[in-house]
Design an enzyme around this catalytic site. Structure first.
Site, short mmCIF file in Angstrom:
data_model
loop_
_atom_site.label_atom_id
_atom_site.label_comp_id
_atom_site.label_asym_id
_atom_site.label_seq_id
_atom_site.Cartn_x
_atom_site.Cartn_y
_atom_site.Cartn_z
N TYR A 141 -4.30 -2.29 2.98
CA TYR A 141 -4.44 -2.15 4.43
C TYR A 141 -5.14 -3.35 5.06
O TYR A 141 -4.87 -3.71 6.19
CB TYR A 141 -5.23 -0.88 4.76
CG TYR A 141 -4.42 0.39 4.74
CD1 TYR A 141 -3.80 0.83 3.58
CD2 TYR A 141 -4.27 1.15 5.90
CE1 TYR A 141 -3.06 2.00 3.56
CE2 TYR A 141 -3.53 2.32 5.89
CZ TYR A 141 -2.92 2.74 4.72
OH TYR A 141 -2.19 3.90 4.72
N LYS A 191 -2.81 2.64 -11.05
CA LYS A 191 -1.52 2.17 -11.59
C LYS A 191 -1.86 1.04 -12.54
O LYS A 191 -1.47 -0.12 -12.34
CB LYS A 191 -0.61 1.73 -10.42
CG LYS A 191 0.81 1.35 -10.82
CD LYS A 191 1.68 2.54 -11.23
CE LYS A 191 3.02 2.04 -11.74
NZ LYS A 191 3.83 3.13 -12.35
N ASP A 223 2.14 7.56 -10.13
CA ASP A 223 3.47 8.20 -10.12
C ASP A 223 3.41 9.56 -10.80
O ASP A 223 3.95 10.56 -10.32
CB ASP A 223 4.55 7.29 -10.73
CG ASP A 223 4.12 6.60 -12.02
OD1 ASP A 223 2.95 6.76 -12.43
OD2 ASP A 223 4.95 5.90 -12.62
N ASP A 247 -3.38 7.62 0.76
CA ASP A 247 -2.60 7.93 1.96
C ASP A 247 -1.36 8.73 1.58
O ASP A 247 -1.05 9.76 2.16
CB ASP A 247 -2.20 6.62 2.66
CG ASP A 247 -1.34 6.88 3.88
OD1 ASP A 247 -1.69 7.77 4.68
OD2 ASP A 247 -0.30 6.19 4.03
N ASP A 251 -0.46 13.19 2.03
CA ASP A 251 0.67 13.82 2.73
C ASP A 251 1.35 14.80 1.79
O ASP A 251 1.78 15.88 2.19
CB ASP A 251 1.71 12.77 3.19
CG ASP A 251 1.42 12.26 4.60
OD1 ASP A 251 0.24 12.25 4.99
OD2 ASP A 251 2.38 11.89 5.32
#
Ligand code: IPM
Ligand code: MG
Length: 362
Positions: A141, A191, A223, A247, A251
């Site tokens: 970001y 990751k 993942d 983020d 969701d």
């Protein structure tokens, strides 16, 4: 108590859900004899229209002079043209960065009365109680360079994923501490099979874990975490991750609770995350929802629960926060539903009715 709160309604359904949170705050103030002084400020698209910037200094000043910030949402199609230099989301990113709100806390709760509102099987949702801690002021970001340019071989773009040891340590410290006060199971999401920042993240997490022997630390690739979250969500207690992963995963976790409209969040600075006073920004995790804005049908519960988080984390008002949370649970048990959680049948409440019912129950 006396407290001053900066209210930033923002765009889309932001002002609609914030109005209901203010109703609830008024109910809390009169029941528990508090005095909340509210100052309204502009952020996002509405600020771009008025001031030409998504976070005017005057708003930042109002926030800095307040004890806490309650925000709605930013963004909308009006300001969405990708070639625009200024975007509503810049206002949100700038306020997070300026006030050093590095820790974003997103609790995920499944209300038994809403189990049928999700597409998942009821048995998968049993005992789900997750706290996601998302790093909020680093990573993709904010990393520089971040730009677009033309070359003879076509257009190029770059975003930079960067983390310092200090940034990783302070978010992990909070995650270990909060895990200690819960079921003591911390899942650090990364990751590391691909990303250097993730390898650093995991290394630091392992080093720090010896200071928190009571907490069981697990590592999970992002993942896989995305898959396990809908396959076996009750296996998770506290999840900690970097900005972008957090983020995306939050969701996904919203599906567990029935709707994006249900989830609250708190963004905390170092002072506010280590004691129960200091600056925090509280907002629902949903966005401005332009498809339903202006119709008075948005679910205000995410915003109202964010208000409860503010009372608890910024003002140490635990009974008041509990009163809100119990009222939310009560009206859901009584069967009141906005469209997003009405499971395909007719909604029986609009935004303001939900606010009236919750504030009435306090
Ligand atoms: C969130 C939102 C924001 C983010 C957007 C609006 C910039 O999606 O708070 O999760 O990506 O952080
Ligand atoms: Mg998001």
């Amino acid at each position: 108590m006396d407290a001053s709160i900066a209210i930033l309604p923002g765009d889309g359904v932001g002002p609609e859900v914030i109005s209901e949170s203010i109703k609830v705050l008024d109910a809390v103030a009169s029941k528990f004899k508090h005095n909340f002084n509210l100052t309204i400020g502009d952020i996002g698209g509405c600020a771009i229209d008025k001031y030409g910037t998504a976070l005017p200094d005057i708003t930042l000043e109002k926030c800095s002079n307040s004890d806490a910030i309650l925000m709605g949402a930013v963004g909308g199609p009006k300001w969405d043209n990708p070639s625009n230099k200024i975007r509503p989301e810049d206002g949100l990113l700038k306020i997070r960065k300026s006030l050093k709100l590095f820790a974003n806390i997103r609790p995920v709760k499944v209300y038994p009365s809403l189990i049928n509102a999700t597409p998942l099987k009821p048995e998968i949702l049993k005992n789900v109680d997750i706290l996601v801690i998302r790093e909020l002021t680093g990573g993709l970001y904010f990393g520089k360079p971040k730009k677009r340019w033309d070359t003879s071989k076509g257009r190029r773009g770059v975003d930079t994923l960067k983390y310092s040891e200090h940034e990783i340590r302070r978010i992990l410290k909070l995650a270990f501490e909060l895990s200690g006060s819960r079921r003591k199971k911390l899942t650090s999401v990364d990751k590391q099979n691909v990303l250097e920042t993730s390898r650093l993240w995991r290394e630091i997490a392992i080093e720090m874990s010896s200071q928190y022997p009571e907490v069981e630390l697990n590592h999970m690739l992002v993942d896989n975490a995305a898959m396990q979250l809908i396959r076996n969500p009750s296996d998770f207690d506290v999840i900690v991750s970097e900005n972008t992963f957090g983020d995306i995963l939050t969701d996904e976790t919203a599906v567990l609770s029935g709707s994006m409209g249900m989830l609250p969040s708190a963004s905390l600075s170092e002072a506010s995350s280590s004691s129960s006073s200091g600056m925090g920004l509280f907002e629902p995790i949903h966005g401005s929802a332009p498809d339903i804005s202006g119709q008075g049908i948005a679910n205000p519960i995410g915003s109202i629960l964010s208000t409860a988080m503010m009372l608890r984390l910024s003002f140490n008002l635990n009974d008041e926060a509990l009163a809100i949370e119990k009222a939310v649970e009560g009206i859901l048990e009584d069967g009141y539903r906005t469209a997003d959680i009405s499971m395909g049948s007719q909604a029986n409440a609009d935004t303001s009715k939900i606010g009236d019912l919750i504030s009435g129950a306090i």
